[in-house]
Design a protein around this motif. Structure first.
Motif, PDB file in Angstrom:
ATOM      1  N   HIS A   6       0.851  -1.192   0.000  1.00 60.23           N
ATOM      2  CA  HIS A   6       0.000   0.000   0.000  1.00 60.23           C
ATOM      3  C   HIS A   6       0.885   1.240   0.000  1.00 60.23           C
ATOM      4  O   HIS A   6       1.953   1.245   0.607  1.00 60.23           O
ATOM      5  CB  HIS A   6      -0.893   0.028   1.246  1.00 60.23           C
ATOM      6  CG  HIS A   6      -1.803  -1.141   1.341  1.00 60.23           C
ATOM      7  ND1 HIS A   6      -2.963  -1.247   0.621  1.00 60.23           N
ATOM      8  CD2 HIS A   6      -1.705  -2.293   2.058  1.00 60.23           C
ATOM      9  CE1 HIS A   6      -3.547  -2.400   0.894  1.00 60.23           C
ATOM     10  NE2 HIS A   6      -2.799  -3.055   1.774  1.00 60.23           N
ATOM     11  N   TYR A   7       0.433   2.256  -0.680  1.00 57.09           N
ATOM     12  CA  TYR A   7       1.133   3.538  -0.702  1.00 57.09           C
ATOM     13  C   TYR A   7       0.207   4.566  -0.078  1.00 57.09           C
ATOM     14  O   TYR A   7      -0.987   4.604  -0.370  1.00 57.09           O
ATOM     15  CB  TYR A   7       1.463   3.951  -2.137  1.00 57.09           C
ATOM     16  CG  TYR A   7       2.430   3.004  -2.807  1.00 57.09           C
ATOM     17  CD1 TYR A   7       3.797   3.170  -2.658  1.00 57.09           C
ATOM     18  CD2 TYR A   7       1.956   1.945  -3.563  1.00 57.09           C
ATOM     19  CE1 TYR A   7       4.683   2.291  -3.265  1.00 57.09           C
ATOM     20  CE2 TYR A   7       2.834   1.072  -4.164  1.00 57.09           C
ATOM     21  CZ  TYR A   7       4.194   1.247  -4.020  1.00 57.09           C
ATOM     22  OH  TYR A   7       5.056   0.382  -4.613  1.00 57.09           O
ATOM     23  N   PHE A   8       0.760   5.397   0.769  1.00 53.09           N
ATOM     24  CA  PHE A   8      -0.020   6.438   1.421  1.00 53.09           C
ATOM     25  C   PHE A   8       0.513   7.796   1.003  1.00 53.09           C
ATOM     26  O   PHE A   8       1.722   8.025   1.029  1.00 53.09           O
ATOM     27  CB  PHE A   8       0.062   6.318   2.950  1.00 53.09           C
ATOM     28  CG  PHE A   8      -0.568   5.060   3.467  1.00 53.09           C
ATOM     29  CD1 PHE A   8      -1.918   5.049   3.802  1.00 53.09           C
ATOM     30  CD2 PHE A   8       0.167   3.898   3.595  1.00 53.09           C
ATOM     31  CE1 PHE A   8      -2.509   3.890   4.264  1.00 53.09           C
ATOM     32  CE2 PHE A   8      -0.413   2.731   4.068  1.00 53.09           C
ATOM     33  CZ  PHE A   8      -1.759   2.727   4.403  1.00 53.09           C
ATOM     34  N   VAL A   9      -0.379   8.668   0.596  1.00 54.70           N
ATOM     35  CA  VAL A   9      -0.034  10.039   0.263  1.00 54.70           C
ATOM     36  C   VAL A   9      -0.780  10.909   1.258  1.00 54.70           C
ATOM     37  O   VAL A   9      -2.013  10.856   1.345  1.00 54.70           O
ATOM     38  CB  VAL A   9      -0.448  10.399  -1.182  1.00 54.70           C
ATOM     39  CG1 VAL A   9      -0.157  11.854  -1.477  1.00 54.70           C
ATOM     40  CG2 VAL A   9       0.253   9.485  -2.167  1.00 54.70           C
ATOM     41  N   ILE A  10      -0.038  11.680   2.008  1.00 53.72           N
ATOM     42  CA  ILE A  10      -0.651  12.521   3.026  1.00 53.72           C
ATOM     43  C   ILE A  10      -0.464  13.973   2.618  1.00 53.72           C
ATOM     44  O   ILE A  10       0.648  14.413   2.317  1.00 53.72           O
ATOM     45  CB  ILE A  10      -0.022  12.259   4.411  1.00 53.72           C
ATOM     46  CG1 ILE A  10      -0.224  10.792   4.787  1.00 53.72           C
ATOM     47  CG2 ILE A  10      -0.614  13.193   5.460  1.00 53.72           C
ATOM     48  CD1 ILE A  10       0.526  10.352   6.016  1.00 53.72           C
ATOM     49  N   THR A  11      -1.554  14.700   2.590  1.00 52.27           N
ATOM     50  CA  THR A  11      -1.499  16.110   2.208  1.00 52.27           C
ATOM     51  C   THR A  11      -2.508  16.891   3.039  1.00 52.27           C
ATOM     52  O   THR A  11      -3.516  16.350   3.489  1.00 52.27           O
ATOM     53  CB  THR A  11      -1.787  16.286   0.696  1.00 52.27           C
ATOM     54  OG1 THR A  11      -1.713  17.663   0.363  1.00 52.27           O
ATOM     55  CG2 THR A  11      -3.145  15.740   0.309  1.00 52.27           C
ATOM     56  N   SER A  12      -2.230  18.153   3.215  1.00 48.30           N
ATOM     57  CA  SER A  12      -3.175  18.994   3.950  1.00 48.30           C
ATOM     58  C   SER A  12      -4.291  19.501   3.029  1.00 48.30           C
ATOM     59  O   SER A  12      -5.274  20.052   3.489  1.00 48.30           O
ATOM     60  CB  SER A  12      -2.452  20.177   4.593  1.00 48.30           C
ATOM     61  OG  SER A  12      -1.832  20.965   3.588  1.00 48.30           O
ATOM     62  N   ASN A  13      -4.121  19.289   1.721  1.00 49.32           N
ATOM     63  CA  ASN A  13      -5.122  19.767   0.773  1.00 49.32           C
ATOM     64  C   ASN A  13      -5.110  18.877  -0.459  1.00 49.32           C
ATOM     65  O   ASN A  13      -4.179  18.933  -1.263  1.00 49.32           O
ATOM     66  CB  ASN A  13      -4.825  21.221   0.394  1.00 49.32           C
ATOM     67  CG  ASN A  13      -5.889  21.805  -0.499  1.00 49.32           C
ATOM     68  OD1 ASN A  13      -6.792  21.112  -0.955  1.00 49.32           O
ATOM     69  ND2 ASN A  13      -5.783  23.085  -0.755  1.00 49.32           N
ATOM     70  N   GLU A  14      -6.133  18.080  -0.629  1.00 50.41           N
ATOM     71  CA  GLU A  14      -6.173  17.146  -1.759  1.00 50.41           C
ATOM     72  C   GLU A  14      -6.254  17.859  -3.100  1.00 50.41           C
ATOM     73  O   GLU A  14      -5.918  17.281  -4.135  1.00 50.41           O
ATOM     74  CB  GLU A  14      -7.322  16.149  -1.603  1.00 50.41           C
ATOM     75  CG  GLU A  14      -8.695  16.754  -1.734  1.00 50.41           C
ATOM     76  CD  GLU A  14      -9.791  15.773  -1.395  1.00 50.41           C
ATOM     77  OE1 GLU A  14     -10.510  15.376  -2.330  1.00 50.41           O
ATOM     78  OE2 GLU A  14      -9.928  15.411  -0.226  1.00 50.41           O
ATOM     79  N   ARG A  15      -6.653  19.132  -3.122  1.00 49.93           N
ATOM     80  CA  ARG A  15      -6.736  19.878  -4.377  1.00 49.93           C
ATOM     81  C   ARG A  15      -5.358  20.127  -4.994  1.00 49.93           C
ATOM     82  O   ARG A  15      -5.269  20.529  -6.151  1.00 49.93           O
ATOM     83  CB  ARG A  15      -7.457  21.212  -4.165  1.00 49.93           C
ATOM     84  CG  ARG A  15      -8.953  21.014  -3.912  1.00 49.93           C
ATOM     85  CD  ARG A  15      -9.633  22.318  -3.711  1.00 49.93           C
ATOM     86  NE  ARG A  15      -9.255  22.810  -2.379  1.00 49.93           N
ATOM     87  CZ  ARG A  15      -9.655  23.935  -1.860  1.00 49.93           C
ATOM     88  NH1 ARG A  15     -10.434  24.733  -2.536  1.00 49.93           N
ATOM     89  NH2 ARG A  15      -9.290  24.291  -0.648  1.00 49.93           N
ATOM     90  N   THR A  16      -4.286  19.896  -4.236  1.00 48.20           N
ATOM     91  CA  THR A  16      -2.948  20.088  -4.785  1.00 48.20           C
ATOM     92  C   THR A  16      -2.481  18.872  -5.580  1.00 48.20           C
ATOM     93  O   THR A  16      -1.440  18.925  -6.209  1.00 48.20           O
ATOM     94  CB  THR A  16      -1.925  20.391  -3.665  1.00 48.20           C
ATOM     95  OG1 THR A  16      -1.879  19.290  -2.771  1.00 48.20           O
ATOM     96  CG2 THR A  16      -2.275  21.672  -2.942  1.00 48.20           C
ATOM     97  N   PHE A  25      -6.995   7.068  -6.118  1.00 48.80           N
ATOM     98  CA  PHE A  25      -6.797   6.999  -4.666  1.00 48.80           C
ATOM     99  C   PHE A  25      -8.104   6.726  -3.941  1.00 48.80           C
ATOM    100  O   PHE A  25      -9.185   7.047  -4.434  1.00 48.80           O
ATOM    101  CB  PHE A  25      -6.272   8.334  -4.116  1.00 48.80           C
ATOM    102  CG  PHE A  25      -4.852   8.651  -4.468  1.00 48.80           C
ATOM    103  CD1 PHE A  25      -3.975   7.700  -4.957  1.00 48.80           C
ATOM    104  CD2 PHE A  25      -4.373   9.936  -4.291  1.00 48.80           C
ATOM    105  CE1 PHE A  25      -2.664   8.015  -5.262  1.00 48.80           C
ATOM    106  CE2 PHE A  25      -3.067  10.260  -4.586  1.00 48.80           C
ATOM    107  CZ  PHE A  25      -2.206   9.301  -5.076  1.00 48.80           C
ATOM    108  N   SER A  26      -7.982   6.177  -2.773  1.00 49.05           N
ATOM    109  CA  SER A  26      -9.084   6.162  -1.811  1.00 49.05           C
ATOM    110  C   SER A  26      -8.776   7.300  -0.854  1.00 49.05           C
ATOM    111  O   SER A  26      -7.747   7.284  -0.170  1.00 49.05           O
ATOM    112  CB  SER A  26      -9.124   4.846  -1.036  1.00 49.05           C
ATOM    113  OG  SER A  26      -9.448   3.791  -1.896  1.00 49.05           O
ATOM    114  N   VAL A  27      -9.618   8.303  -0.833  1.00 52.28           N
ATOM    115  CA  VAL A  27      -9.354   9.491  -0.021  1.00 52.28           C
ATOM    116  C   VAL A  27      -9.964   9.309   1.360  1.00 52.28           C
ATOM    117  O   VAL A  27     -11.149   9.013   1.494  1.00 52.28           O
ATOM    118  CB  VAL A  27      -9.923  10.767  -0.692  1.00 52.28           C
ATOM    119  CG1 VAL A  27      -9.694  11.987   0.183  1.00 52.28           C
ATOM    120  CG2 VAL A  27      -9.299  10.962  -2.071  1.00 52.28           C
ATOM    121  N   LEU A  28      -9.144   9.448   2.356  1.00 56.49           N
ATOM    122  CA  LEU A  28      -9.589   9.412   3.747  1.00 56.49           C
ATOM    123  C   LEU A  28      -9.367  10.794   4.328  1.00 56.49           C
ATOM    124  O   LEU A  28      -8.267  11.322   4.271  1.00 56.49           O
ATOM    125  CB  LEU A  28      -8.781   8.376   4.550  1.00 56.49           C
ATOM    126  CG  LEU A  28      -8.797   6.952   4.015  1.00 56.49           C
ATOM    127  CD1 LEU A  28      -7.833   6.084   4.806  1.00 56.49           C
ATOM    128  CD2 LEU A  28     -10.199   6.381   4.101  1.00 56.49           C
TER     129      LEU A  28
END
Length: 131
Positions: A6-16, A25-28
């Motif tokens: 699994h790969y995790f991408v963590i961002t404070s703003n998914e619009r970026t 992606f599955s957005v959580l």
């Protein structure tokens, strides 16, 4: 991806993120950001200040330096400061008539926050006089 990985991408703003990535992606989402007391105080002081006072408040984020690492740190702090203002504006929306307008103003610059070629000082100065 390889099975079982699994790969995790963590961002404070998914619009970026690019739309093509988001579609895969599955957005959580977290239950919502919360401000630390000191961040709340700084964001609140900024919103209550006059334009000239705001320009003084942003000076630490906009200082000129040749040190690449210091530039990166200052940019990150500036972005977090704008995010803190955003959170406070969201909380103010029901009672503050200009909160929605201010949020739209900030949203115009979201795409530039991660672009290191863009001068963050110019964005901060614009927000200081326009919010």
């Amino acid at each position: 991806p390889i099975a079982g990985h699994h790969y995790f991408v963590i961002t404070s703003n998914e619009r970026t993120l690019l739309p093509t990535l988001l579609s895969r992606f599955s957005v959580l989402r977290s239950t919502g950001p919360s401000l630390l007391d000191e961040n709340r105080a700084a964001a609140s002081a900024f919103l209550k200040a006059t334009s000239s006072e705001r320009l003084e408040i942003i000076k630490p984020f906009a200082k000129k330096t040749d040190d690449t690492e210091e530039k990166r740190v200052l940019r990150r702090k500036a972005i977090m400061f704008v995010r803190d203002i955003e959170i406070l504006l969201h909380e103010m929306m029901p009672t503050h008539p200009r909160a929605a307008t201010a949020l739209r103003e900030i949203a115009q610059f979201e795409k530039y926050f991660t672009d290191t070629a863009v001068n963050m000082r110019l964005i901060l100065e614009h927000l200081a006089v326009s919010l």
